[in-house]
Design an enzyme around this catalytic site. Structure first.
Site, PDB file in Angstrom:
ATOM      1  N   LYS A  83     -61.244  27.512  -6.841  1.00 28.50           N
ATOM      2  CA  LYS A  83     -60.533  26.204  -6.616  1.00 28.50           C
ATOM      3  C   LYS A  83     -61.401  25.152  -5.698  1.00 28.50           C
ATOM      4  O   LYS A  83     -62.305  26.056  -4.884  1.00 28.50           O
ATOM      5  CB  LYS A  83     -59.197  26.358  -6.050  1.00 28.50           C
ATOM      6  CG  LYS A  83     -58.421  24.960  -6.060  1.00 28.50           C
ATOM      7  CD  LYS A  83     -57.212  24.979  -5.723  1.00 28.50           C
ATOM      8  CE  LYS A  83     -56.375  23.846  -5.212  1.00 28.50           C
ATOM      9  NZ  LYS A  83     -55.126  23.943  -4.654  1.00 28.50           N
ATOM     10  N   SER A 158     -51.276  21.695  -6.865  1.00 21.55           N
ATOM     11  CA  SER A 158     -52.789  20.949  -6.867  1.00 21.55           C
ATOM     12  C   SER A 158     -53.972  21.879  -7.540  1.00 21.55           C
ATOM     13  O   SER A 158     -54.950  21.632  -7.886  1.00 21.55           O
ATOM     14  CB  SER A 158     -53.160  20.817  -5.288  1.00 21.55           C
ATOM     15  OG  SER A 158     -53.155  21.996  -4.867  1.00 21.55           O
ATOM     16  N   SER A 182     -48.295  24.789  -5.046  1.00 19.39           N
ATOM     17  CA  SER A 182     -49.502  24.546  -5.757  1.00 19.39           C
ATOM     18  C   SER A 182     -50.075  25.536  -6.726  1.00 19.39           C
ATOM     19  O   SER A 182     -51.072  25.326  -7.522  1.00 19.39           O
ATOM     20  CB  SER A 182     -50.694  23.860  -4.668  1.00 19.39           C
ATOM     21  OG  SER A 182     -50.136  22.566  -4.489  1.00 19.39           O
TER      22      SER A 182
END
Length: 476
Positions: A83, A158, A182
């Site tokens: 990420k 997210s 997330s």
């Protein structure tokens, strides 16, 4: 030789076994993943810093190590994505927003360091929304990420790009982060598996209250395999748990693992959006499967309140407001308008209001631990709703009601308990439905074992989405 599936779909343990037997090369596996990405990525937009030449260079180095019989570790030659907000040495870390000055990171953050030390092939970083504050792929820096099951919809967030990448088959292993859902929300909406570990089980830098990094994969086996690397200690995380010898490879104990367990069934969060009837029905059916496998399933009363959810929301608004105040006006103007409106709504909060808001984090922790104490594990919907339109910042798309969908997920961040999300069914429209499985603090292995047991009894799953050239293109 012929293979049962395309190489980009192989699990990490299967790849390592094939490398060890010299039946496969990390180079040909990486080439397969990159080829698959080329067919998908122009529509998904899940990746940041996709550099095929660097990935191939890592794969060649891994191939050489395997030919010498000297792999670096259990990820050597396995494709991985990381990420955006997990720093990788030499790369900028934009945190999903155009407001951040792009400077190369001086060191790998702990999860990235563990991947590199173990020989993982870093294919790319994955996209996220501004500052990771949305359950969406909407970003002022990255292109809009989409859900492989329906390109009109969000993958969630997210960890938006990671969820989309896992569902689309961009290799077996992906790393995301989670402070209120997330990891689990995109997992639920993309039909994949994830584990939000106990706080401190997977070291991160910088650490923060409730924030965890974890694996995002198609199968439980890959998440368990990944944990043996991600859970290694790192002193940079002040919340890192003491080193513990956990035999992650014992995660698969079959459906017998469910016999005799006492399972809590939570069908109402107690706050936020109501549960969609199709989601409620799928989770209730999952509960029946647990019972059929020998578990005792008992209904739970909601323990979250709207005041608790609102308090956390208001404190996070103030945190965002303070962060944005530190930006030059030109940079603040580049933050996503939804985030600006949300953060600046805290400008008039006084000290007492901030204190009362912050107190709801501890209240959430106490209530969650107390509610779960009577059970070995708790199952619930991952989200009360299915994936929203891709260009919505959140399911409500309202910055004054931004967290109405995290009532099932956020309590386990604050209580520091491990919680997974695994697919448990589909809506009439064919969208995945996530089942959350939460365990007691530190019982990460147990959550993986129970998740694997459910994976075995949940029934046949629908085929994974295919690139638009091989399927109907749903983008309007």
């Amino acid at each position: 030789m012929s293979y049962p599936r395309a190489l980009h779909e192989w699990s990490a343990p299967a790849l390592i076994g094939a490398y060890r037997r010299r039946e496969l090369s990390p180079l040909e596996v990486t080439q397969s993943v990159l080829g698959h990405i080329e067919r998908w990525e122009h529509r998904l937009q899940a990746l940041y810093l996709l550099r095929p030449e660097l990935a191939l260079e890592q794969a060649r180095a891994s191939e050489t190590r395997w030919l010498r019989g000297a792999p670096l570790g259990p990820l050597d030659g396995v494709p991985v994505t990381i990420k955006d907000n997990i720093a990788t040495r030499g790369d900028p870390t934009p945190l999903g927003t155009a407001a951040v000055e792009l400077m190369p990171a001086t060191a790998d953050a702990p999860p990235a360091a563990r991947v590199r030390e173990s020989g993982g092939v870093i294919i790319a970083k994955t996209t996220m929304p501004d500052y990771g504050m949305l359950s969406s792929g909407l970003s002022s820096f990255h292109p809009l990420a989409r859900n492989p099951w329906d390109l009109r919809l969000t993958p969630g967030g997210s960890s938006a790009g990671a969820g989309a990448a896992a569902a689309a088959g961009y290799g077996p292993l992906h790393i995301g982060t989670d402070i209120g859902g997330s990891l689990r929300l995109p997992a639920g909406w993309c039909g994949i598996f994830t584990l939000k570990p106990s706080l401190g089980r997977v070291p991160i830098d910088p650490p923060y209250m409730g924030r965890a990094a974890g694996p995002m994969t198609r199968e439980v086996v890959d998440a368990a395999w990944f944990m043996q690397v991600l859970a290694r200690a790192d002193a940079r995380d002040s919340m890192n748990l003491p080193p513990q010898q956990i035999d992650w490879e014992t995660f698969d104990q079959g459906a017998d693992r469910l016999k005799g367990l006492r399972i809590g069934l939570l069908l109402e969060a107690g706050c936020g959006l109501p549960v969609d009837p199709e989601i409620r029905a799928a989770v209730a059916q999952a509960a029946r499967l647990f019972e059929n496998a020998g578990a005792t399933v008992l209904p739970m009363k909601p323990f979250m309140t709207q005041a608790m959810l609102d308090g956390m929301d208001h404190f996070w608004r103030m945190r965002c407001h303070v962060d944005m105040k530190a930006l030059p006006s030109a940079r603040k103007a580049q933050v996503l308008p939804y985030i600006r409106e949300w953060g600046d709504s805290a400008a008039s909060m006084n000290g007492e209001a901030v204190f009362r808001a912050f107190s709801q984090f501890h209240e959430t922790r106490v209530r969650t631990v107390a509610a779960c104490a009577a059970f070995d594990y708790v199952i619930s919907p991952t989200s009360p709703v299915t994936a929203a339109p891709a260009d919505h910042a959140s399911p409500t798309n309202d910055p004054m009601r931004p967290l109405e969908h995290i009532g099932f997920t956020v309590p386990f961040n604050m209580s520091e308990q491990p919680a997974s999300s695994i697919n448990c069914g589909y809506t009439r429209a064919g969208l995945p439905i996530g089942l959350q499985i939460a365990g007691r603090r530190f019982d990460d292995l147990g959550v993986l074992q129970v998740s694997r047991a459910f994976e075995l009894i949940r029934g046949e799953q629908r085929p994974w989405p295919q690139p638009p050239s091989e399927a109907v293109d749903h983008v309007d």
